[in-house]
Design a protein around this motif. Structure first.
Motif, short mmCIF file in Angstrom:
data_model
loop_
_atom_site.label_atom_id
_atom_site.label_comp_id
_atom_site.label_asym_id
_atom_site.label_seq_id
_atom_site.Cartn_x
_atom_site.Cartn_y
_atom_site.Cartn_z
N CYS A 10 -1.18 10.71 -4.73
CA CYS A 10 -1.31 9.25 -4.55
C CYS A 10 -0.45 8.55 -3.47
O CYS A 10 0.69 9.60 -3.41
CB CYS A 10 -0.88 8.67 -5.82
N SER A 11 -0.77 7.69 -2.88
CA SER A 11 0.03 7.28 -1.68
C SER A 11 1.55 6.75 -1.95
O SER A 11 2.15 6.83 -1.23
CB SER A 11 -1.00 5.92 -1.20
N HIS A 31 0.77 -1.23 -0.06
CA HIS A 31 0.01 -0.17 -0.04
C HIS A 31 0.86 1.24 -0.06
O HIS A 31 0.21 2.35 0.12
CB HIS A 31 -0.90 0.04 1.20
N HIS A 46 -2.63 1.92 -5.16
CA HIS A 46 -2.43 3.28 -5.30
C HIS A 46 -3.63 4.04 -4.98
O HIS A 46 -4.77 3.63 -5.30
CB HIS A 46 -2.46 3.93 -6.75
N GLN A 47 -3.52 4.69 -3.60
CA GLN A 47 -4.73 5.46 -3.16
C GLN A 47 -4.82 6.82 -3.66
O GLN A 47 -3.95 7.65 -3.00
CB GLN A 47 -4.84 5.21 -1.81
N CYS A 105 3.24 2.39 2.10
CA CYS A 105 3.25 3.05 3.36
C CYS A 105 4.77 2.60 3.92
O CYS A 105 5.01 1.78 4.70
CB CYS A 105 2.22 2.50 4.42
#
Length: 632
Positions: A626-627, A340, A619-620, A342
């Motif tokens: 975008c993340s 994700h 990808h959020q 992070c």
């Protein structure tokens, strides 16, 4: 009697009270401690036996050798072997069989084979010890070869252990032809009714990609136990038939079979591969109902399922719900955060894991290095890479080297990445060179891309991605003829690019889109929304990344970018998904740069959360960013 009833300690108390102990009494108690997986107690008793003045016999040695194997300390076994030779029992059939089995469990197959070859006579236990030993140590060819020798040289017929081990070796080799021959022999000897053999046969056909035969055999088994269902589920998963695997789980439940940890882990894996959150949550309900929520293996699978279905919050909840964690649980959570984007959370989790005295494994370090790569943490990446061998005693593999090359390449250090490859102690595989080619694409380095692509064409001529990357780089430099030539080379080599498709779930229905797709009943609305999005995005400053229109060389290149599958899925999501719900899109390939840019604009224009799961990561998109930080 006490020992056989599980009262080993009471048996020991009674034994200590006996004034006259015979070798039979000592051997009986040693045998029970060995069978009870208390190897050090068995060895202690053996030492006391020798100190008492009695001499161990061949039954005693046969009993103590499995205990030596269970200690996982080869020195114990070697000392016992020397003692066996001293007492003259090395040629005893049962002692030699136990010796061969012990060395096989130590993974010292040379010693096991030496003992086996020197045996003056052999029984089925001796043969099975070697077949099982080779199989468990992943020496599948040797396992099959030993089974063949048993058929030719042995004077006894194989049993279910022999057949199951041989079939498992065939399964791992993908040797369908010999597997079928073994199946014929199973039927000939009348062993097809044995559950152990049938389960291995289903597994063999599944792993050899012969699903019709696997399912036919599975359907013919009358009394299916949970292992039979698990093997069939795993066969579906191994052949990418994830929907069938999920259905298999629910049919098993309707048949009244209680799932075990393998059932739950396999069905969760299938749900994760489908990115089907609704299927995964239903299985989670079954896990709670049957009391498996504290099982470490099941919890790790739950974390992975939620992460791959786009719900990092739920993955985190499962991880934090119970503090009893092993390296698999930690790695599952670290991998989830890495997927994700992070990166900081990955590093934080890794440091917490180390503080709790849990040593990382091979996969943990792959995830950590990948996070460093995708977040531009070059210095930290080298620190963790060096710690693999210096701190954790792990030997770097192709995945670790590929992560390092990718990390250097993403940071723009292309020459350093190439030097790193040339200095590797092992021969670089396609994943390593592929990482460098991807960096050449990102930084438009044509000269290095040509050199790297040529290596990849020789190593994996069937991989379409390498041709597409080189073609894109040529197009960026305005070398259209060279780009066309690369495409022609693909055709000459019979290589076809996987067609891109994207899908989106609306009210338990999955809608699939391909490029220029007009098959949807709401096509007119979808294309009107695309036109609206294009107009609004241009007002916000959108400029098309025309190098992503890889098949277009004319004036329609920019226009055709708007008909990529993920943009069509996005437009459908914008007109179908409630405004307060995130739009979740999945794609079978890596999302292109232009679609990534459009998703950012769309998230800002329509104030929507958009989640795209491509083949590499999530990808959020929120409020125009975008993340991944545009670093993917």
């Amino acid at each position: 009697m006490l020992a056989r009833c599980g009262q080993v300690n009471d048996s020991l108390t009674l034994f200590s009270m006996a004034q006259h102990k015979t070798i039979v009494t000592w051997t009986s108690l040693i045998t029970h401690f060995s069978h009870s997986l208390q190897p050090f107690e068995a060895l202690s008793l053996f030492s006391q036996l020798r100190a008492s003045g009695l001499q161990p016999n061949h039954f005693t040695f046969s009993a103590i050798l499995p205990a030596c194997a269970h200690t996982s300390r080869p020195i114990n076994g070697k000392q016992m072997h020397s003692l066996i030779v001293k007492h003259g029992f090395e040629s005893d059939l049962f002692v030699a069989s136990a010796l061969a089995d012990m060395y096989a469990k130590y993974a010292d197959l040379d010693a096991a084979k030496r003992v086996f070859d020197e045996m003056p006579e052999r029984n089925l236990v001796s043969w099975n010890s070697m077949i099982v030993g080779f199989m468990h140590n992943k020496l599948y060819e040797e396992a099959v070869g030993t089974f063949r020798r048993l058929l030719v040289e042995g004077e006894m017929r194989p049993d279910q252990v022999s057949f199951s081990s041989a079939l498992s070796a065939c399964a791992n080799l993908g040797n369908l032809n010999f597997g079928k021959q073994v199946h014929v022999l199973v039927v000939k000897l009348g062993l097809e009714s044995l559950a152990y053999v049938n389960n291995t046969l289903v597994d063999m056909y599944g792993k050899c990609e012969c699903l019709d035969a696997a399912f036919k055999l599975f359907s013919s088994i009358k009394d299916k136990d949970v292992v039979t269902w698990n093997v069939m589920m795993m066969s579906w998963v191994q052949n990418d038939c994830f929907e069938e695997a999920c259905n298999c789980f629910w049919v098993m439940r309707r048949e009244g079979i209680l799932p075990d940890e393998a059932s739950f882990s396999t069905s969760l894996n299938a749900s994760a591969s489908l990115a089907a959150l609704n299927k995964g949550t239903l299985i989670h309900g079954q896990i709670i109902r049957t009391g498996f929520q504290r099982n470490l293996c099941v919890r790790s699978s739950l974390i992975t399922m939620y992460a791959k279905c786009g719900s990092l919050d739920n993955a985190t909840y499962v991880f934090e719900e119970n503090k009893d964690r092993n390296v698999v649980s930690w790695t599952a959570m670290i991998a989830a955060c890495q997927q994700h984007g992070c990166g900081d959370r990955v590093i934080q989790l890794f440091e917490e894991m180390v503080e709790e005295k849990i040593e990382p494994d091979y996969i943990t370090l792959v995830c950590v290095l990948s996070a460093c790569s995708h977040n531009g943490l070059v210095e930290k990446g080298f620190h963790y890479f060096d710690s693999m061998s210096q701190v954790y005693g792990l030997k770097p593999g192709p995945e670790h080297y590929a992560c390092m090359v990718d990390m250097l390449g993403r940071a723009g250090h292309l020459e350093e990445a190439k030097t790193f490859i040339e200095s590797m102690p092992v021969k670089p595989d396609p994943s390593v060179w592929g990482a460098l080619l991807g960096a050449c694409r990102n930084y438009k380095n044509l000269d290095m891309a040509r050199e790297v692509a040529q290596r990849l064409f020789e190593m994996e001529p069937e991989n379409s991605g390498n041709y597409v990357l080189l073609s894109n780089i040529y197009m960026h430099h305005g070398k259209l003829e060279e780009a066309k030539e690369v495409r022609r080379l693909m055709g000459m080599n019979g290589v076809r690019k996987d067609p891109g498709c994207s899908w989106i779930d609306i009210k338990n229905t999955t809608y699939v889109f391909t490029v220029h797709d007009k098959s949807h009943p709401r096509t007119d609305e979808i294309y009107k929304m695309l036109d609206k999005l294009a107009e609004l995005a241009k007002m916000k400053g959108y400029v098309a990344e025309t190098t992503n229109a890889v098949n277009d060389f004319g004036e329609y290149r920019e226009q055709n970018l708007w008909y990529h599958s993920e943009k069509l899925a996005l437009a459908f999501g914008l007109i179908s998904v409630p405004v307060d719900a995130p739009i979740m899109i999945k794609k079978n390939l890596r999302t292109c740069g232009d679609c990534h840019t459009v998703m950012k604009f769309a998230s800002e224009i329509f104030t929507r959360v958009i989640i795209v799961r491509d083949i590499n990561r999530f990808h959020q998109f929120t409020n125009g960013s975008c993340s991944c930080g545009d670093y993917w």
